[in-house]
Design a protein around this motif. Structure first.
Motif, PDB file in Angstrom:
ATOM      1  N   ALA A  71       2.435   1.693  -3.403  1.00 42.91           N
ATOM      2  CA  ALA A  71       1.794   1.950  -4.425  1.00 42.91           C
ATOM      3  C   ALA A  71       1.320   3.319  -4.551  1.00 42.91           C
ATOM      4  O   ALA A  71       1.220   4.085  -5.685  1.00 42.91           O
ATOM      5  CB  ALA A  71       0.430   1.154  -4.366  1.00 42.91           C
ATOM      6  N   ALA A  72       1.031   3.902  -3.195  1.00 46.96           N
ATOM      7  CA  ALA A  72       1.050   5.451  -3.155  1.00 46.96           C
ATOM      8  C   ALA A  72       2.455   6.171  -3.776  1.00 46.96           C
ATOM      9  O   ALA A  72       2.176   7.061  -4.566  1.00 46.96           O
ATOM     10  CB  ALA A  72       0.719   5.831  -1.839  1.00 46.96           C
ATOM     11  N   GLU A  73       3.313   5.826  -3.213  1.00 47.90           N
ATOM     12  CA  GLU A  73       4.760   6.577  -3.543  1.00 47.90           C
ATOM     13  C   GLU A  73       4.904   6.344  -5.104  1.00 47.90           C
ATOM     14  O   GLU A  73       5.441   7.359  -5.785  1.00 47.90           O
ATOM     15  CB  GLU A  73       5.716   5.935  -2.753  1.00 47.90           C
ATOM     16  CG  GLU A  73       7.151   6.641  -3.182  1.00 47.90           C
ATOM     17  CD  GLU A  73       8.248   5.908  -2.255  1.00 47.90           C
ATOM     18  OE1 GLU A  73       9.440   6.029  -2.803  1.00 47.90           O
ATOM     19  OE2 GLU A  73       7.930   5.410  -1.136  1.00 47.90           O
TER      20      GLU A  73
ATOM     21  N   ALA B  66       2.637   5.739  -7.585  1.00 41.02           N
ATOM     22  CA  ALA B  66       1.607   5.916  -8.314  1.00 41.02           C
ATOM     23  C   ALA B  66       1.287   6.214  -9.627  1.00 41.02           C
ATOM     24  O   ALA B  66       0.633   5.679 -10.534  1.00 41.02           O
ATOM     25  CB  ALA B  66       0.500   6.636  -7.450  1.00 41.02           C
ATOM     26  N   THR B  67       2.315   7.010 -10.090  1.00 41.60           N
ATOM     27  CA  THR B  67       2.516   7.482 -11.608  1.00 41.60           C
ATOM     28  C   THR B  67       3.390   6.657 -12.270  1.00 41.60           C
ATOM     29  O   THR B  67       3.462   6.961 -13.558  1.00 41.60           O
ATOM     30  CB  THR B  67       2.954   8.873 -11.536  1.00 41.60           C
ATOM     31  OG1 THR B  67       4.206   9.168 -11.109  1.00 41.60           O
ATOM     32  CG2 THR B  67       1.964   9.894 -10.817  1.00 41.60           C
TER      33      THR B  67
ATOM     34  N   ARG C 147       2.513  -0.026 -10.852  1.00 47.00           N
ATOM     35  CA  ARG C 147       1.321  -0.529 -10.072  1.00 47.00           C
ATOM     36  C   ARG C 147       1.998  -1.717  -8.978  1.00 47.00           C
ATOM     37  O   ARG C 147       2.662  -2.442  -9.497  1.00 47.00           O
ATOM     38  CB  ARG C 147       0.333  -1.123 -10.940  1.00 47.00           C
ATOM     39  CG  ARG C 147      -0.360  -0.322 -11.768  1.00 47.00           C
ATOM     40  CD  ARG C 147      -1.381  -0.793 -12.651  1.00 47.00           C
ATOM     41  NE  ARG C 147      -0.982  -1.932 -13.295  1.00 47.00           N
ATOM     42  CZ  ARG C 147      -1.137  -3.351 -12.996  1.00 47.00           C
ATOM     43  NH1 ARG C 147      -2.210  -3.596 -12.092  1.00 47.00           N
ATOM     44  NH2 ARG C 147      -1.103  -4.292 -13.905  1.00 47.00           N
TER      45      ARG C 147
ATOM     46  N   SER D 103      -4.092  -0.698  -8.118  1.00 46.64           N
ATOM     47  CA  SER D 103      -2.884  -0.590  -7.600  1.00 46.64           C
ATOM     48  C   SER D 103      -3.186  -0.336  -6.104  1.00 46.64           C
ATOM     49  O   SER D 103      -4.263   0.336  -5.682  1.00 46.64           O
ATOM     50  CB  SER D 103      -2.042   0.594  -7.895  1.00 46.64           C
ATOM     51  OG  SER D 103      -0.714   0.524  -7.552  1.00 46.64           O
ATOM     52  N   GLY D 104      -2.361  -0.871  -4.850  1.00 43.55           N
ATOM     53  CA  GLY D 104      -2.580  -0.605  -3.649  1.00 43.55           C
ATOM     54  C   GLY D 104      -3.438  -1.662  -3.137  1.00 43.55           C
ATOM     55  O   GLY D 104      -4.092  -1.208  -1.999  1.00 43.55           O
ATOM     56  N   GLN D 105      -4.058  -2.649  -3.635  1.00 40.44           N
ATOM     57  CA  GLN D 105      -4.861  -3.596  -3.313  1.00 40.44           C
ATOM     58  C   GLN D 105      -4.373  -4.889  -2.827  1.00 40.44           C
ATOM     59  O   GLN D 105      -3.260  -5.417  -3.332  1.00 40.44           O
ATOM     60  CB  GLN D 105      -5.947  -3.725  -4.339  1.00 40.44           C
ATOM     61  CG  GLN D 105      -6.604  -2.515  -5.024  1.00 40.44           C
ATOM     62  CD  GLN D 105      -7.031  -1.701  -3.958  1.00 40.44           C
ATOM     63  OE1 GLN D 105      -7.832  -2.254  -3.238  1.00 40.44           O
ATOM     64  NE2 GLN D 105      -6.836  -0.309  -3.708  1.00 40.44           N
TER      65      GLN D 105
ATOM     66  N   LYS E  81       0.657  -1.315   0.018  1.00 36.78           N
ATOM     67  CA  LYS E  81       0.071   0.035   0.160  1.00 36.78           C
ATOM     68  C   LYS E  81       0.975   1.388  -0.079  1.00 36.78           C
ATOM     69  O   LYS E  81       0.570   2.198  -0.739  1.00 36.78           O
ATOM     70  CB  LYS E  81      -0.855   0.066   1.255  1.00 36.78           C
ATOM     71  CG  LYS E  81      -2.171  -1.021   1.073  1.00 36.78           C
ATOM     72  CD  LYS E  81      -3.065  -1.018   2.115  1.00 36.78           C
ATOM     73  CE  LYS E  81      -3.979  -2.268   2.071  1.00 36.78           C
ATOM     74  NZ  LYS E  81      -5.053  -1.704   0.926  1.00 36.78           N
ATOM     75  N   SER E  82       1.766   1.258   0.785  1.00 38.03           N
ATOM     76  CA  SER E  82       2.660   2.459   0.823  1.00 38.03           C
ATOM     77  C   SER E  82       3.588   2.533  -0.545  1.00 38.03           C
ATOM     78  O   SER E  82       3.442   3.831  -0.937  1.00 38.03           O
ATOM     79  CB  SER E  82       3.843   2.221   2.152  1.00 38.03           C
ATOM     80  OG  SER E  82       3.354   2.478   3.349  1.00 38.03           O
TER      81      SER E  82
END
Length: 227
Positions: A146-148, A150-151, A154, A212-214, A143-144
């Motif tokens: 995926a946020a970092e 994100a662009t 995934r 992403s992040g799932q 999760k962390s």
């Protein structure tokens, strides 16, 4: 044809993913033992993820980290080294792999990372303190990052229930234990490695480009249902 790097593809779920991807993709497997298959699209590197250097692979679209452990003991019988060892193989190995391959992965086509957790991180299960703690770390990492990222990349995770592999052989060692395990699951089944490989195939494909992040629970209802 995409280029997929799989850490731990010689056995279990990782091996099922290797076999599932070989016909349409170039697969680089990194593990201590050689997979039980040879193919023009497969290249194997013998390495211990925790102790050896990782190879340079300049073209990479997907990284899949499969190593895990099943270390089931009462808390009083778990040593600090048990916790350290489970954390090392499940989390530190994943971090090492991501850090090593990320620069080239960012240049890939629809680049993605796939990690593996366990239903025990969501469902309180006796004797799972060490492995559940380590896999909870994997979920936080997914999760962390995926946020970092994100662009650019995934990152998702699969959290399987017990799967019929060599890792779970002691838990599924006879027909009675297999029957009992099926009864524990509301849908009266547990996982085969090929089922997890199918989910992996979807998550690393263009069909999942919005995801992403799932963390995806493949649980035959053991977490999701109360019946």
């Amino acid at each position: 044809m995409r280029t997929i790097v799989i850490i731990g593809g010689s056995k279990g779920i990782g091996n099922a993913i290797v076999k599932q991807q070989l016909e349409t993709n170039c697969v680089h497997n990194i593990s201590r033992t050689t997979p039980d298959i040879s193919h023009a699209n497969l290249k194997h590197y013998t390495a211990d993820i925790l102790h050896n250097s990782l190879p340079k692979i300049e073209t990479i679209d997907t990284l899949i980290y499969c190593p895990g452990s099943i270390n089931l003991k009462p808390i009083g019988n778990l040593s600090l080294d048990d916790f350290r060892n489970d954390f090392e193989i499940n989390v530190i190995g994943a971090v090492k792999s991501i850090q090593h391959f990320l620069p080239d992965l960012k240049k890939g086509k629809n680049p993605s990372i796939l990690l593996f957790s366990t239903v025990a991180s969501k469902l309180g299960m006796p004797f799972h303190a060490s492995i559940a703690t380590a896999k909870a770390g994997i979920e936080g990492l997914a999760k962390s990052l995926a946020a970092e990222l994100a662009t650019s990349v995934r990152i998702n995770a699969i959290a399987p229930t017990i799967t019929e592999t060599s890792l779970s052989a002691s838990i599924l060692r006879n027909e009675k234990m297999k029957d009992n395990m099926m009864e524990r699951h509301p849908m009266k089944a547990y996982l085969k490695p090929t089922e997890v490989a199918e989910m992996a195939d979807f998550l690393i494909s263009d069909k999942a480009k919005s995801i992403s992040g799932q963390v995806f629970e493949m649980d035959y209802g053991i977490v999701s249902f109360k019946i």
